[in-house]
Design a protein around this motif. Structure first.
Motif, PDB file in Angstrom:
ATOM      1  N   LYS A 230     -18.453 -17.050 -10.022  1.00  0.00           N
ATOM      2  CA  LYS A 230     -17.276 -17.812  -9.579  1.00  0.00           C
ATOM      3  C   LYS A 230     -17.696 -19.061  -8.794  1.00  0.00           C
ATOM      4  O   LYS A 230     -17.046 -20.110  -8.891  1.00  0.00           O
ATOM      5  CB  LYS A 230     -16.373 -16.926  -8.721  1.00  0.00           C
ATOM      6  N   VAL A 231     -18.770 -18.926  -8.024  1.00  0.00           N
ATOM      7  CA  VAL A 231     -19.286 -20.087  -7.288  1.00  0.00           C
ATOM      8  C   VAL A 231     -19.724 -21.170  -8.262  1.00  0.00           C
ATOM      9  O   VAL A 231     -19.363 -22.355  -8.118  1.00  0.00           O
ATOM     10  CB  VAL A 231     -20.459 -19.671  -6.373  1.00  0.00           C
ATOM     11  N   TYR A 232     -20.493 -20.790  -9.278  1.00  0.00           N
ATOM     12  CA  TYR A 232     -20.940 -21.760 -10.277  1.00  0.00           C
ATOM     13  C   TYR A 232     -19.757 -22.381 -11.016  1.00  0.00           C
ATOM     14  O   TYR A 232     -19.739 -23.593 -11.275  1.00  0.00           O
ATOM     15  CB  TYR A 232     -21.869 -21.083 -11.284  1.00  0.00           C
ATOM     16  N   ALA A 233     -18.779 -21.553 -11.378  1.00  0.00           N
ATOM     17  CA  ALA A 233     -17.623 -22.067 -12.119  1.00  0.00           C
ATOM     18  C   ALA A 233     -16.823 -23.044 -11.277  1.00  0.00           C
ATOM     19  O   ALA A 233     -16.376 -24.091 -11.765  1.00  0.00           O
ATOM     20  CB  ALA A 233     -16.735 -20.904 -12.559  1.00  0.00           C
ATOM     21  N   THR A 234     -16.661 -22.730  -9.991  1.00  0.00           N
ATOM     22  CA  THR A 234     -15.905 -23.613  -9.095  1.00  0.00           C
ATOM     23  C   THR A 234     -16.609 -24.948  -8.928  1.00  0.00           C
ATOM     24  O   THR A 234     -15.985 -26.011  -8.974  1.00  0.00           O
ATOM     25  CB  THR A 234     -15.719 -22.932  -7.724  1.00  0.00           C
TER      26      THR A 234
ATOM     27  N   GLY B   8     -22.458 -30.027  -7.665  1.00  0.00           N
ATOM     28  CA  GLY B   8     -21.999 -28.659  -7.795  1.00  0.00           C
ATOM     29  C   GLY B   8     -22.304 -28.055  -9.146  1.00  0.00           C
ATOM     30  O   GLY B   8     -22.676 -28.731 -10.097  1.00  0.00           O
ATOM     31  N   GLY B   9     -22.129 -26.720  -9.223  1.00  0.00           N
ATOM     32  CA  GLY B   9     -22.287 -26.015 -10.481  1.00  0.00           C
ATOM     33  C   GLY B   9     -23.663 -25.441 -10.719  1.00  0.00           C
ATOM     34  O   GLY B   9     -23.847 -24.677 -11.673  1.00  0.00           O
ATOM     35  N   TYR B  10     -24.644 -25.773  -9.901  1.00  0.00           N
ATOM     36  CA  TYR B  10     -26.012 -25.302 -10.096  1.00  0.00           C
ATOM     37  C   TYR B  10     -26.626 -24.956  -8.752  1.00  0.00           C
ATOM     38  O   TYR B  10     -26.185 -25.419  -7.707  1.00  0.00           O
ATOM     39  CB  TYR B  10     -26.875 -26.354 -10.805  1.00  0.00           C
ATOM     40  N   GLY B  11     -27.697 -24.178  -8.837  1.00  0.00           N
ATOM     41  CA  GLY B  11     -28.439 -23.805  -7.642  1.00  0.00           C
ATOM     42  C   GLY B  11     -28.837 -22.347  -7.685  1.00  0.00           C
ATOM     43  O   GLY B  11     -28.035 -21.499  -8.071  1.00  0.00           O
TER      44      GLY B  11
ATOM     45  N   ASN C 114     -10.142 -21.653  -3.918  1.00  0.00           N
ATOM     46  CA  ASN C 114     -10.063 -21.843  -2.461  1.00  0.00           C
ATOM     47  C   ASN C 114     -10.815 -20.737  -1.738  1.00  0.00           C
ATOM     48  O   ASN C 114     -11.534 -20.990  -0.760  1.00  0.00           O
ATOM     49  CB  ASN C 114      -8.605 -21.865  -2.010  1.00  0.00           C
ATOM     50  N   ARG C 115     -10.650 -19.507  -2.219  1.00  0.00           N
ATOM     51  CA  ARG C 115     -11.347 -18.385  -1.580  1.00  0.00           C
ATOM     52  C   ARG C 115     -12.861 -18.531  -1.747  1.00  0.00           C
ATOM     53  O   ARG C 115     -13.625 -18.261  -0.817  1.00  0.00           O
ATOM     54  CB  ARG C 115     -10.873 -17.070  -2.186  1.00  0.00           C
ATOM     55  N   VAL C 116     -13.303 -18.948  -2.920  1.00  0.00           N
ATOM     56  CA  VAL C 116     -14.731 -19.120  -3.174  1.00  0.00           C
ATOM     57  C   VAL C 116     -15.311 -20.161  -2.223  1.00  0.00           C
ATOM     58  O   VAL C 116     -16.354 -19.943  -1.592  1.00  0.00           O
ATOM     59  CB  VAL C 116     -14.961 -19.528  -4.638  1.00  0.00           C
ATOM     60  N   ARG C 117     -14.668 -21.311  -2.115  1.00  0.00           N
ATOM     61  CA  ARG C 117     -15.159 -22.369  -1.238  1.00  0.00           C
ATOM     62  C   ARG C 117     -15.120 -21.928   0.225  1.00  0.00           C
ATOM     63  O   ARG C 117     -16.018 -22.252   1.017  1.00  0.00           O
ATOM     64  CB  ARG C 117     -14.324 -23.631  -1.429  1.00  0.00           C
ATOM     65  N   PHE C 118     -14.076 -21.186   0.605  1.00  0.00           N
ATOM     66  CA  PHE C 118     -13.929 -20.701   1.976  1.00  0.00           C
ATOM     67  C   PHE C 118     -15.117 -19.812   2.349  1.00  0.00           C
ATOM     68  O   PHE C 118     -15.768 -20.010   3.385  1.00  0.00           O
ATOM     69  CB  PHE C 118     -12.614 -19.933   2.110  1.00  0.00           C
ATOM     70  N   PHE C 119     -15.413 -18.831   1.497  1.00  0.00           N
ATOM     71  CA  PHE C 119     -16.499 -17.903   1.814  1.00  0.00           C
ATOM     72  C   PHE C 119     -17.863 -18.595   1.757  1.00  0.00           C
ATOM     73  O   PHE C 119     -18.776 -18.221   2.505  1.00  0.00           O
ATOM     74  CB  PHE C 119     -16.463 -16.706   0.863  1.00  0.00           C
ATOM     75  N   ALA C 120     -18.012 -19.598   0.886  1.00  0.00           N
ATOM     76  CA  ALA C 120     -19.282 -20.327   0.833  1.00  0.00           C
ATOM     77  C   ALA C 120     -19.542 -21.062   2.143  1.00  0.00           C
ATOM     78  O   ALA C 120     -20.660 -21.035   2.681  1.00  0.00           O
ATOM     79  CB  ALA C 120     -19.268 -21.298  -0.344  1.00  0.00           C
TER      80      ALA C 120
END
Length: 751
Positions: A600-604, A672-675, A619-625
């Motif tokens: 989900k992080v990669y997709a976001t 974004g999208g990689y890492g 929003n939840r993914v970005r929040f937790f990141a």
């Protein structure tokens, strides 16, 4: 025949001055009257008002240039370091104990330096496609490194020689009319800037580019040149302000320009400019600068109080001034920046003041401004070519096609370089693990930042959050006498609160992550200095220091002695923080690579719109990141205090630069999208080894720390350019394909 600019909603707003500026003037009057009531000895005098205008002049001149950049939908974080660097370079050129050049030659060279910095910013952002906040942030750190390196941390003064050049140095003095000449220069620059932005083709092109760059390009506007021109104007204004300071003070200090970019950006946003581009007025920016400087003076000057001192049996009343503690002003300015950016979408765009005024007069409300301002938004997943290459490769080529292969190879090469230069030092086991200890702090920060960057955001506050967590733990240990468990808990609470604010402001209030975390950078750094009163703290229970000790030290603390052998040798060099970092890295790596949340992080980060359509709560993914980045920085701060057995307010300085460079070198994409966690750890190893090599004593030479920071800034720019042009644009692959096509064409023609 003159044409009157109108829209379907009525007459277009004036680009010179409007109702927002009227409100700022009223607010300034109220604030100044409040300052005069609280501290009449200072604010009640004409000298104080003159001092306010004089100090505002330099900030406002820089704000004029930054207005062009922000209206263009860009950002220039380098103006503070440009201001300081120009003043320092002038001092080095002009001072008799350095190059001893003439004032005209020195000033011209400084203006050329300002032009060069603006050109570098503009080319990086427009031609090389580096995000503006990354390009100018790196230039900020490089410029700050140059300032500290050129001054050696000492002030440079030249009052005696200045008397020989009254024409130039009179610019910083009071004229026959009774006010400082800098005010005159500011008024001239402000009038020219306001006219150019509001009434000339340059201004029209700036508003068009910032409002909708794609549409402006279709209309024939050279948008790249417009953006480069704005960076040039901004840098030249900062250079002019630096020369004005050098003329007034007849010398410089290493602190010139520190936090200047924060003050200027806050002034421009308070003045009504939109961080989303397409809106801004020079008059508003100048009034915003006056407001920010006035607030700064109110906070720094404090207010008069009386204290009773008891000497023996006699009590004596003493007049004193209550002033805010060290670090309070950066905290306030950081909050001011965040609030100022929130004013634009929630007050200006929604016309709340105009709607309230219309409601009071029982008239129809004015229409709200359009939210957004981008007619066509092209969303794409970055780096597809690199992914295709990795899937199609086989054998060793599959490893080379990985985005993190470069970092792994560089780590091995740098290690072998150190071994070749100093085998006596490098091959020693204890020295190797000493380097590993320096690596651990950066690696912890990098793990959390990998999630943030992969999700398409950025966190510029990780180094400051490290300092905040360490400061809180040190304060509870030293000042309050708390036990180690309580100190750790409070350090975690402070750091996580900072992360929570970052996440709420970024995700909840839709603020760009680099603005929200830039504000937190100053807030957390200011709070860290505030808690310890700007002093270094040391001396707390050894039970807390065990968090930064080696395994054998902990065993000995609990009266456990290992027998001689390999196990004891390892226990004597491996530290608890290294083991903890590896555990955190293992969990974070597994989650990012194999768990649904990692995908989900990669997709976001790859395509936030497509991810939302697929049912992912972006929003939840970005929040937790963002929360994870704060947690990792917090853990690093708590361990930092235990490892050094003390806390210094400058802890974590430049760690933002190191961590971002580590993630990008390790294969992460700034878009974004990689890492990967493995790549990020390898990138952190590259940065750590480079710092170790540059500090290595080779035949009596060691590079000073300030030059190392300049070097690391250059590495970040190179890493970002590799990400953009090699990994994503596949420029070498395209070049090979073009050469192959030419070869085939030549062969066909020959046949």
């Amino acid at each position: 025949m003159a044409l009157t600019a109108t829209t379907s909603l009525g007459r277009a707003p004036s680009q010179i001055v409007g109702g927002w500026e009227v409100g700022l003037v009223a607010l300034l009057l109220l604030l100044y009257l409040g300052g005069a009531l609280v501290n009449p000895a200072f604010f009640g005098s004409t000298g104080a008002f003159h001092s306010l205008l004089r100090d505002t002049s330099r900030v406002a001149i820089i704000a004029v240039g930054v207005t062009f950049v922000i209206v263009n939908k860009d950002l220039d974080l380098s103006v503070g370091s440009t201001y300081g660097l120009v003043a320092v370079v002038f001092a080095r050129l002009f001072a008799p104990n350095f190059l001893d050049l003439g004032v005209v030659t020195s000033a011209i060279l400084c203006l050329l330096l300002g032009t060069l910095i603006g050109l570098i910013n503009g080319v990086l952002v427009t031609i090389l496609k580096v995000p503006a906040f990354i390009a100018t942030l790196t230039v900020l750190f490089i410029g700050r490194g140059f300032v500290l390196a050129l001054t050696h941390g000492q002030a440079i003064y030249y009052p005696a020689k200045a008397t020989s050049y009254p024409g130039f140095f009179h610019l910083g003095e009071t004229n026959l009319l009774g006010f400082n000449n800098q005010i005159v220069i500011f008024l001239v620059v402000a009038v020219i800037g306001a006219y150019v932005l509001a009434k000339t083709r340059w201004g029209y092109e700036t508003f068009a580019t910032g409002g909708n760059e794609q549409a402006a390009s279709y209309a024939g506007i050279p948008t790249n040149w417009v953006r480069i021109r704005a960076f040039l104007i901004s840098s030249l204004c900062a250079a002019l302000a630096g020369l004005m300071s050098a003329a007034q003070d007849k010398g410089v200090t290493p602190l010139y320009g520190v936090s200047g970019e924060l003050t200027v950006i806050a002034a421009v946003i308070i003045g009504g400019a939109s961080i989303l581009g397409g809106r801004g007025r020079v008059a508003g920016s100048c009034l915003g600068a006056l407001l920010v400087v006035l607030l700064d003076k109110v906070l720094r000057e404090g207010w008069p109080i009386t204290r009773i001192i008891k000497i023996g049996d006699e009590e004596i009343t003493v007049n004193a001034v209550f002033s805010l503690p060290v670090g309070a002003v950066p905290v306030f300015l950081g909050l001011l920046l965040v609030v100022a950016v929130l004013i634009e979408p929630y007050l200006i765009r929604r016309q709340l003041a105009g709607r309230l005024w219309a409601w009071l007069r029982d008239r129809p409300p004015p229409p709200a401004y359009e939210i957004g301002g981008i007619a066509i938004e092209g969303v794409q997943t970055k780096g597809a070519m690199a992914t295709d290459m990795a899937l199609s490769a086989t054998g060793f080529g599959k490893f080379l096609a990985r985005r993190d292969a470069l970092a792994i190879i560089l780590t091995a090469l740098l290690w072998l370089t150190g071994l070749a230069l100093r085998p006596d030092y490098w091959w020693n086991l204890s020295n190797s693990f000493a380097i590993l200890l320096n690596y651990t702090e950066l690696a912890l920060i990098t793990i959390g930042l990998t999630y943030v960057i992969a999700a398409g955001d950025i966190d510029l506050s990780v180094g400051a959050v490290l300092a905040l967590a360490g400061s809180t733990a040190a304060y509870f240990l030293k000042v309050l006498g708390a036990d180690p468990v309580t100190a750790v808990a409070m350090g975690l609470l402070a750091g996580m609160c900072a992360g929570l604010v970052n996440a709420i402001v970024t995700v909840g209030f839709k603020l760009p992550a680099f603005i929200a975390t830039l504000g937190m950078f100053y807030i957390a750094r200011g709070l860290a200095a505030w808690f310890v009163a700007g002093q270094q703290l040391t001396g707390w229970p050894e039970g807390y220091n065990l968090l930064g000790r080696k395994v054998n030290d902990i065993l000995l603390h609990y009266r456990i002695s290992l027998p001689d052998g390999l196990l004891r040798s390892i226990a004597e060099v491996v530290s608890v923080q290294t083991i903890w970092m590896l555990l955190v890295a293992l969990i974070a790596g597994v989650v990012l690579a194999y768990m649904p949340f990692g995908q989900k992080v990669y997709a976001t980060g790859g395509n936030i719109r497509a991810a939302a359509y697929a049912g992912i709560n972006t929003n939840r993914v970005r929040f937790f990141a963002l929360m994870l980045a704060a947690l990792c920085a917090t853990m690093a701060g708590i361990i930092n205090v235990a490892y050094f057995r003390s806390f210094n307010p400058v802890a974590g300085q430049f760690r933002e630069l190191d961590a971002i460079a580590s993630v990008i070198i390790g294969g992460g994409s700034i878009f974004g999208g990689y890492g990967t966690v493995i790549g990020a750890l390898a990138g952190a190893a590259v940065i750590t080894l480079i710092r170790a090599l540059l500090q290595l004593n080779v035949q009596g030479f060691t590079m000073p720390q300030h030059w190392i920071n300049v070097f690391i800034g250059g590495i970040l720019i190179v890493a970002v350019l590799i990400d953009i042009w090699v990994r994503q644009a596949n420029i070498f692959g395209r070049l090979r394909a073009r050469l192959a096509r030419r070869t085939r064409t030549a062969e066909t023609t020959h046949a």
